[in-house]
Scaffold this active site. Structure first.
Site, short mmCIF file in Angstrom:
data_model
loop_
_atom_site.label_atom_id
_atom_site.label_comp_id
_atom_site.label_asym_id
_atom_site.label_seq_id
_atom_site.Cartn_x
_atom_site.Cartn_y
_atom_site.Cartn_z
CG ASP A 13 -7.04 3.71 14.29
OD1 ASP A 13 -7.66 4.55 14.65
OD2 ASP A 13 -6.83 2.59 13.68
N GLY B 177 -7.00 3.08 18.56
CA GLY B 177 -7.11 1.89 19.40
C GLY B 177 -8.46 1.47 19.18
CG PHE C 264 -10.76 -1.46 13.66
CD1 PHE C 264 -11.96 -1.46 13.00
CD2 PHE C 264 -9.88 -2.24 13.15
CE1 PHE C 264 -12.39 -2.34 11.94
CE2 PHE C 264 -10.26 -3.07 12.40
CZ PHE C 264 -11.37 -3.13 11.74
CG ASP D 225 -14.03 5.31 16.73
OD1 ASP D 225 -12.92 4.64 17.24
OD2 ASP D 225 -14.73 5.20 15.74
CD GLN E 284 -17.56 4.27 13.44
OE1 GLN E 284 -18.18 3.51 12.69
NE2 GLN E 284 -16.41 4.07 13.58
CG ASP F 113 -5.48 3.82 7.33
OD1 ASP F 113 -5.54 2.65 7.57
OD2 ASP F 113 -6.89 4.38 7.31
CB CYS G 173 6.67 0.86 -11.89
SG CYS G 173 7.00 1.35 -9.83
CB CYS H 31 9.26 1.54 -7.26
SG CYS H 31 9.25 -0.06 -7.88
CB CYS I 114 10.14 -1.45 -11.42
SG CYS I 114 8.60 -2.26 -10.77
CG HIS J 250 5.94 -2.53 -7.09
ND1 HIS J 250 6.45 -1.68 -8.30
CD2 HIS J 250 4.41 -2.93 -7.42
CE1 HIS J 250 5.18 -1.83 -9.37
NE2 HIS J 250 4.25 -2.45 -8.78
#
Length: 376
Positions: A89, A91, A93, A143, A194, A271, A309, A311, A314, A340
């Site tokens: 990212d 930076g 935000f 941005d 934006q 994300d 699940c 994973c 689990c 999980h």
């Protein structure tokens, strides 16, 4: 290069070819802000839980350990021992969330470090140089992220500046990718749309940045205070004006329900910190909704978080044991729940891709959303 394999309505099924491997989309990027997943997960864990892309943050890594340090150590992939794609990212935000500590000018942003208060400047060129030092697979353009409730005139001026900054980002990345000492000379660039919740500003901005023929396009500035209905409306209004033959990334979103709704509207990159953050507090995702393992009813529950699940958590551990670990303040509790939750998210994306491959995404989405309501 993005290869569109199939569509169902506006939903897209694709492959994104990068210098660090092929990403199957739609995809959820697992957030490791400081080059690590919070909750004590290793890169070996990420491989086991089907992570395709790891996301790290430019601002935080610039402050600690420093992007120059990471470059000297061979870039992020070598630093964190991860050979699959990494997105950084820009930076932007984080800088803009420091409202009381920053001043925006045409050249960039002057702000104070949240760690030690030292004065820092970041503009488009600086963000690109930091991300080039980090040598991520995909760099995000620098941005401004205006508030969802900002006045129209402010948003118009902000978006115009973000467009000017994007041109500078593109030029600087081209320069950096041509240098001999650049680690990743094929670093990719995503631009960011934006416009707060003004649909016409969003559409106009999407048209303007689509002309730049970037590697991908993100929709930023959502999930920051507006309603879900407003968010879905903006996605519907914006996506048709972004190139269909490029990845569309909805930044910082979201819940499993948000993801299903956004995929339906043409988004294929996501994300969010939610699965890891919730996991660290004992909140876990299942196909029947979210569970709070701190509840007393799980004290004697010897079943896994989810029978469905597969994973690592689990397959071995019970709700009662994990609840005990939280009560005893053992770090293992957080680790097991984050494993999980990220496995759940990565599996959700795998199921979405399979449903699109088979042409039954609409039915899959409906059934999934119905299931999530059981524990709500």
């Amino acid at each position: 290069m993005y290869k569109l394999l199939k569509t169902e309505g506006r939903a897209k099924r694709g492959e994104f070819h990068t210098p660090h491997g092929v990403i199957q989309t739609p995809v959820f990027m697992n957030v490791g802000t400081l080059a690590a997943i919070k909750g004590a997960l290793s890169t070996e864990d990420l491989e086991r839980i089907k992570c395709q892309v790891e996301l790290s943050n430019t601002y935080h890594l610039h402050l600690r350990p420093g992007d120059e340090v990471v470059k000297k150590l061979g870039g992020l992939h070598k630093f964190m021992v991860w050979d699959k794609p990494i997105l950084t990212d820009s930076g932007g935000f984080q800088v803009f969330s420091l409202a009381s500590l920053r001043k925006i000018k045409e050249e960039g942003v002057y702000f104070s470090s949240h760690i030690d208060g030292r004065k820092i400047f970041m503009g488009p060129e600086e963000s690109m140089r930091i991300q080039s030092n980090l040598a991520s697979t995909i760099a995000m353009a620098f941005d401004e992220c205006p508030s969802a409730v900002a006045e129209r005139k402010y948003v118009e001026d902000s978006v115009a500046r973000t467009t000017r900054w994007l041109h500078r980002c593109k030029a600087e990345m081209a320069r950096l990718n041509s240098l001999d000492d650049t680690i990743n000379k094929k670093q990719m660039l995503f631009g960011i749309n934006q416009g707060a919740i003004f649909a016409d500003i969003r559409r106009d901005h999407a048209k303007a940045i689509a002309d730049l023929d970037l590697d991908g396009y993100a929709i930023g500035g959502l999930a920051v205070g507006e309603t879900h209905a407003e968010m879905y409306h903006i996605i519907e209004e914006t996506v048709p004006y972004l190139p269909q033959n490029k990845p569309t990334y909805l930044m910082g979103v979201g819940t499993p329900e948000n993801i299903l709704e956004a995929v339906d509207r043409g988004v294929d990159f996501f994300d969010c910190v939610l699965p890891a953050r919730n996991g660290r507090h004992g909140h876990v995702y299942t196909n029947k909704g979210k569970l709070n393992l701190m509840n007393a009813k799980y004290e004697l529950d010897d079943t896994p978080i989810s029978d469905e699940c597969n994973c690592p958590t689990c397959r071995r551990y019970s709700k009662a044991y994990i609840r005990h670990l939280f009560k005893a303040k053992e770090m293992l509790a957080m680790r097991l729940c984050v494993i999980h939750n990220l496995y759940f998210y990565n599996t959700l994306m795998e199921e979405i891709r399979n449903a699109l491959d088979e042409g039954n995404f609409a039915q899959y989405k409906k059934a999934k959303l119905e299931g999530f309501k059981e524990n709500s």
